[in-house]
Motif scaffolding. Structure first.
Motif: not given
Lengths: 340, 340
Positions: A75-76, A82, A85, A103, A105
């Motif tokens: 995701f990061f 993005p 989304t 999210l 983690s």
DNA sequence: GTGAAAGCGCTAACAG
DNA sequence: CTGTTAGCGCTTTCAC
């Protein structure tokens, strides 16, 4: 505008609460002039229904959740999210849903979030991104029988609804393209072995070679992790096997591989041709511009929401399944222009 | 577990609704054994309070919204946002808030979303990313006097609460670093003129030159747009002014500029040194590795939420303001290692 | 076509 | 320390 209730609007319009409620919810049985009058009051007062009260009474929250499991650590780093989304958010806007973002983690998050999203009073439905095979959270979500759409083919589809891009065919046509261009030693840098998208793309690669009568050389298949660094090292591994073309299962890996190719003193596409997957904004600026598979990420997100809403409104049976087509974007890295 | 209510739990535990409510909300006045008994029932039944009912009765939704205005179009390209979102999401998890995501894409979205987020019944507070100067949505949000934290210094701070990285000082030290290394013609590729982060970084650039007795040459200041392409063209414009070092207000622009520098047949850092801003994961792999300013993006998001919760729980006055420090990461593109 | 009335499931005084 | 009692603001039968 604070503390304004249905009751207030009703009083000012000289009707009952029920009537105002009907107007708000577009119910048919309201005389036209009455409807008009009520709408005027709503306009001038700036009244807006209380979300919680509405949810409580109607058992519908008009909210859906986007859940990203722990296994979706990309995701990061992956520009895919993005865009995804955005498609999801736009669809939510259009259909008047609120989007909740969950999210995950840590392991504790997972427990906490599962509890929160699976009680029906918060969310009408859930969109979850599939991650590794055997993600426990997804299994629990599937079993909680709240409307659920999985983004990406899950490892064991059971009777779940999901949407995915047709990774097999996408890879198939990318590799077929390389075959047609006459390359003899076509390698692939795959995704992680436990990722369904990676698995499917490898499958497409194998199919393209086999169906065209090429043999498969295991030394030309190297596992990557979808990252640029992964691609870089993957090429260093593959180098000894002397590929003349490479299908990388992600653009990031393709970029990394290109760096390694250059460092090895080889030219692209003359010595090694390469095709990526994703069509990131930056790859058309690569040296040379990268041939790649474009996914309809935005539409993917949008349609995922549409499916979810369908599930919410019309029941979760039968499971809905959608495969989206991709497009091969031909630039210079595959050598197509040169060979013409 | 479906349809289980407080009432049910109360009956099974042989107490009243209120007592169960107290247990759930950790109120002090409950005898220890009773609390235990209730908790057991909750455990075994898998009871979970109904979010809507709770919100309705308590006037607290335990939900905050992350609003990304239309002017924040970089959401889809800038790796900054996923990291920011992660920090925000983690903080929400930790403090037991649900995160709503409101991505504004069109003018209609803007109206619709404003209405939805500004009625207090859905959200306890809002986190909004500042975009261009004069963003209308942010102004409206500010005036709606719902608890609000702006991520990034707003153009006119009024009495708003916000959090930002100290862009002025960050740019100041980056440029000072170049000055100390002895460069004489230090240029900058700025952000968009209407972006506060861009403005502040330019301000830091100017200050570093001025305070160290250097003159400012306008031909060495070129406006960019934070994108790779923007950086590429910015260098082509600046080239004629013969910079020997460049401070780019974002890594993406730095990468673009590096491409242009190479294409011009110049070496980095020997002919032109360069410093970026962001410390994207990929820039340490650049050729040469990029010296850049690292922002604590994750902590930034996390702390933004903490401020918002403070606002929600303790009132929005006085405005809270936080500036976060950055860190200069020295690699090879600035020539520091060479000069030693 | 419209209104009255009964909840939806929870919190929060207020008694005791 | 615990139970009783009102609501929170809306939807939704059910009569009229």
């Amino acid at each position: 505008m604070p503390g304004l209730t249905l009751e207030d609007v009703a009083r000012q319009a000289g009707v009952s609460r029920s009537t105002v409620s009907r107007v708000i919810n577009d119910h048919p049985n309201v005389r036209e002039d009455v409807r008009k009058r009520v709408q005027d009051v709503i306009q001038t007062t700036g009244y807006h229904p209380n979300a919680a009260a509405r949810t409580l009474a109607s058992q519908r929250s008009w909210m859906i959740g986007l859940v990203l499991p722990r296994s979706v650590s990309s995701f990061f780093t992956d520009p895919y999210f993005p865009r995804l989304t955005q498609g999801i958010a736009q669809a939510c806007n259009q259909y008047n849903y609120t989007l909740g973002l969950f999210l995950v983690s840590t392991k504790e998050d997972e427990e906490e979030i599962f509890l929160r999203v699976s009680r029906k009073s918060l969310l009408d439905g859930i969109l979850v991104q599939s991650g590794h095979t055997g993600d426990e959270l997804i299994d629990r979500l599937v079993n909680s029988n709240i409307p659920l759409v999985i983004a990406g083919r899950p490892s064991q589809p059971k009777n779940t609804s999901y949407i995915d891009v047709d990774n097999v065919n996408a890879a198939f046509s990318a590799v077929s393209h390389l075959v047609r261009l006459g390359y003899r030693r076509i390698g692939t840098i795959t995704g992680p072995a436990n990722n369904t998208a990676g698995i499917d793309r490898k499958e497409g690669y194998l199919r393209a070679l086999t169906e065209r009568g090429r043999s498969v050389d295991p030394s030309l298949i190297v596992e990557g992790d979808f990252t640029e660094e992964g691609g870089y090292y993957a090429f260093q591994t593959m180098k000894a096997a002397c590929p003349d073309a490479i299908f990388a299962a992600s653009d990031a890996m393709a970029i990394g591989a290109m760096r390694a190719i250059h460092e090895a003193g080889l030219r692209i596409p003359d010595d090694v041709a390469i095709v990526g997957f994703d069509d990131l904004p930056t790859v058309k600026l690569a040296e040379p511009p990268l041939t790649t598979v474009r996914q309809p990420v935005y539409q993917f997100g949008f349609q995922a929401v549409e499916i979810l809403i369908d599930l919410i409104e019309n029941g979760i049976e039968p499971p809905r399944r959608v495969m989206m087509a991709t497009e091969l974007v031909i630039r210079d890295s595959c050598g197509a222009s040169r060979r013409k």
